[in-house]
Design an enzyme around this catalytic site. Sequence first.
Site, PDB file in Angstrom:
ATOM      1  N   LYS A 566     -14.025  15.761  -3.705  1.00  0.00           N
ATOM      2  CA  LYS A 566     -13.369  15.167  -2.616  1.00  0.00           C
ATOM      3  C   LYS A 566     -12.191  16.099  -1.037  1.00  0.00           C
ATOM      4  CE  LYS A 566     -10.087  13.480  -1.702  1.00  0.00           C
ATOM      5  NZ  LYS A 566      -9.214  13.953  -0.309  1.00  0.00           N
ATOM      6  N   THR A 577      -9.166  23.719  -3.590  1.00  0.00           N
ATOM      7  CA  THR A 577      -9.784  22.117  -2.426  1.00  0.00           C
ATOM      8  C   THR A 577      -8.979  20.812  -2.524  1.00  0.00           C
ATOM      9  OG1 THR A 577     -11.931  20.602  -1.599  1.00  0.00           O
ATOM     10  CG2 THR A 577     -11.803  21.755  -4.449  1.00  0.00           C
ATOM     11  N   SER A 792      -0.757   3.910   7.989  1.00  0.00           N
ATOM     12  CA  SER A 792      -0.871   2.302   8.253  1.00  0.00           C
ATOM     13  C   SER A 792      -2.346   2.207   8.602  1.00  0.00           C
ATOM     14  CB  SER A 792      -0.290   2.275  10.125  1.00  0.00           C
ATOM     15  OG  SER A 792      -0.839   3.119  10.476  1.00  0.00           O
TER      16      SER A 792
END
Length: 792
Positions: A566, A577, A792
């Site tokens: 990911k 990574t 947010s």
Amino acid sequence: MAAARPFAPTLMAALAALALTLAACGREGAGEQAPERGDQAVARVDGKTVWSSDVKREAIAQGKIGEGEPLDVSSPLFQQVLEEVVDQKLLASEALKRKLDKDPVAQRRLAAARDRILGDMLVETVVTDAVNENAIRGLYQEQLKLAKRSEEIRARQILVPTQADAEQIRKLLATGASFEALAMERSTDAASRFNGGDLGYFTTDVMPPAYDAALKDAKPGQIVGPFLTEGGHALLKVEDRRLEQPITLEAARPQIVRFLTYDQIRDLLEKLRGKAKVEMLVKSDGPPPAPPADAPKAAPAPVPPQAQGGHVMTKKPAKTAASRTRKAAAKPAEVVSQTLERAFDPLTSALKRAALKRADKQAAQFAAPPPPAPAPSAPGKAMPVSPLAVPFPKMPPIGGVEMATGRAGFYKYDREDLLLFHFPEGASCAGVFTRSTVGSAPVDWCRRHLEATKGEGVRALVVNAGCANAFTGRPGADAVRRVASAVGKRFDCRQRDVMTASTGVIGVLLDDGKITHRLPEVEHRLTPDGWAGAARAIMTTDTFPKGAYAEAVIDGTKVRIGGICKGSGMIAPDMATMLAFVVTDAAITPAALQALVNLYTRSTFNAITVDGDTSTNDTLLLFATGASGAPKISRAGDRRLADFRDKLEGVLMDLAHQLVRDGEGATKFIKVTVTGAETAASARKIARTICDSPLVKTAFAGEDANWGRIVMAVGKAEEPIDRDSLSVKFGPYWAAQDGLISPAYDEGKMSAYMKRQDLEVTVDVGMGRATASVWTCDLTKRYVEINGDYRS
């Protein structure tokens, strides 16, 4: 009858509703009295009443609500199920008119449905009578007696660079100086110095060997050291020694109830089979079917001492006064497991619908259960899938590894954010981690324990998304330890045999309770075939799940290699990574595995960049289960590994490229190759500087072949080049040659080439023969939007 086959699903729905329709008809004959207390009529179909209890039972049968849960008649769910019940009644009525109930196949189906319903009711009755508070408490007390409790030590630490510094501090302590004050003033251990050197409670198996030796016979109040450890010279002050606290009844209750539930069903089926004459007229060539994923595999294990979620019941309990004397309790675990497999198969559906729901209801009935998974809320902002996305590959199971996902609740909206891997005994592990000096607590944990174990005997990996647990000090480290402890106790292994990884917001302390309370249900879902779900569970700002798979041959035996990763932002070389986990069923020693991962990280994950930022949590872990049957390899350079090495590099390269293709806001996948450099290191640095330049990346976003920005970036790298030999090529088209604009430059061809999604840039610096490639993406407005809204 042949003409009716295309409507078999409709026919099945009609027949399944027949019993409900006939029951309703019978009730109407009794003067329309409510069949259940508090029942109310909610509809009439051709004069036949539909009661609220009919709708509720249908909702339970469909799994939309649990047994005993309320269903308000004004709720949208009630209205939806009511419409389905009405449809069922209409279909059943029409089926009766057509005399489909006279069909032999229909009669057999109705009889089977009747058997299932009656079996469910019997299971519910038996379990309700037997699983009570006395039985639960009795088994809990029995398990407490069997539990093995490790010793915990609380200590303070002062860590200094040299032996001389340590001796000086020892002298100050001997004169009465405060250990806490000296720790805050002198210690170089950033994680503990501001807490007066307090390390909290820990078991010695999670610490480097030097600590174990130093603390072996130390008593509370004693100062030990100095001694040499990996971070320098350490002095310790022992504050307390105690046994780990046992798990509470309420934390253990769900698993105890589940075991008792299955135990009752097993006994019931064994008794019924013992009285009945059952002849199996066919034999299976394969192994018996596995029990349901939620079924305990045998009798309960001793209750773990640490109250971090539930525990796996895998071992035989001693006899308890709270449970009946039974022959099965005296059987070896293997025999009990086989009995369960035989017993569960005939009533799988009944057990899943009745037993599991009944068990969970019973657990809630006696006391408050562990905190529930957070209620689903509105989905988060939808991220458009990257235009460079590639489909998730078909990934078959890899021998020896099982995986499961769950929702711990690190996100405000409904998504899975927890991943668990389970490996067999004897598995090897190797890893590469971020080079950031602000590494996360999970990174510190994995580094330390891979070094301590030399990569041998790793049994599990637990990963969470949504919280990075980075820059969280000693509390963050303690949270990782508690997670590893809970997982280790579930799999009967040491804490150090559990690897951990986290990804998400930096600076937020991991709420480990969210993980440990979900472990029981996640463990029940373990499967060898869950790669796609695993890849989705670890995503953060990713827009598509990433996986890669290959097969290789080792000495004539086929082995498999598969992995997931990911990441889409905070990606740069000199790391692994964001997160990547690769598994093979080959048998390779940890030392050889580490050599391979070090070698191929350089040309794969360390050759990509999205934005030039290295994460605090970057982790690449490579596991070898040895389940393929291939010979064990102990050297990375062994000739028998030739094909495996190529395929492993291919898997890592595929994963690394997918990270770039999912770069935040990316629309272009770009390969930059530097040739003619003095050294490979020089070529890599120049290529990376080009790829990290915001001006270069925005030019690609605007589909502008601005070779002047390429030249600027080359010069910024401060590596040896020959300016008058410098050449730049976009794909097959020269933009500059020998330090000047190319005489063959064609703006039209160049503009057409830049509209492609996959682009290549070649730069020759005219100094030697070394070459290197780095892959990157463009920089768009979307990157700013994603990162501006990240928290947010």
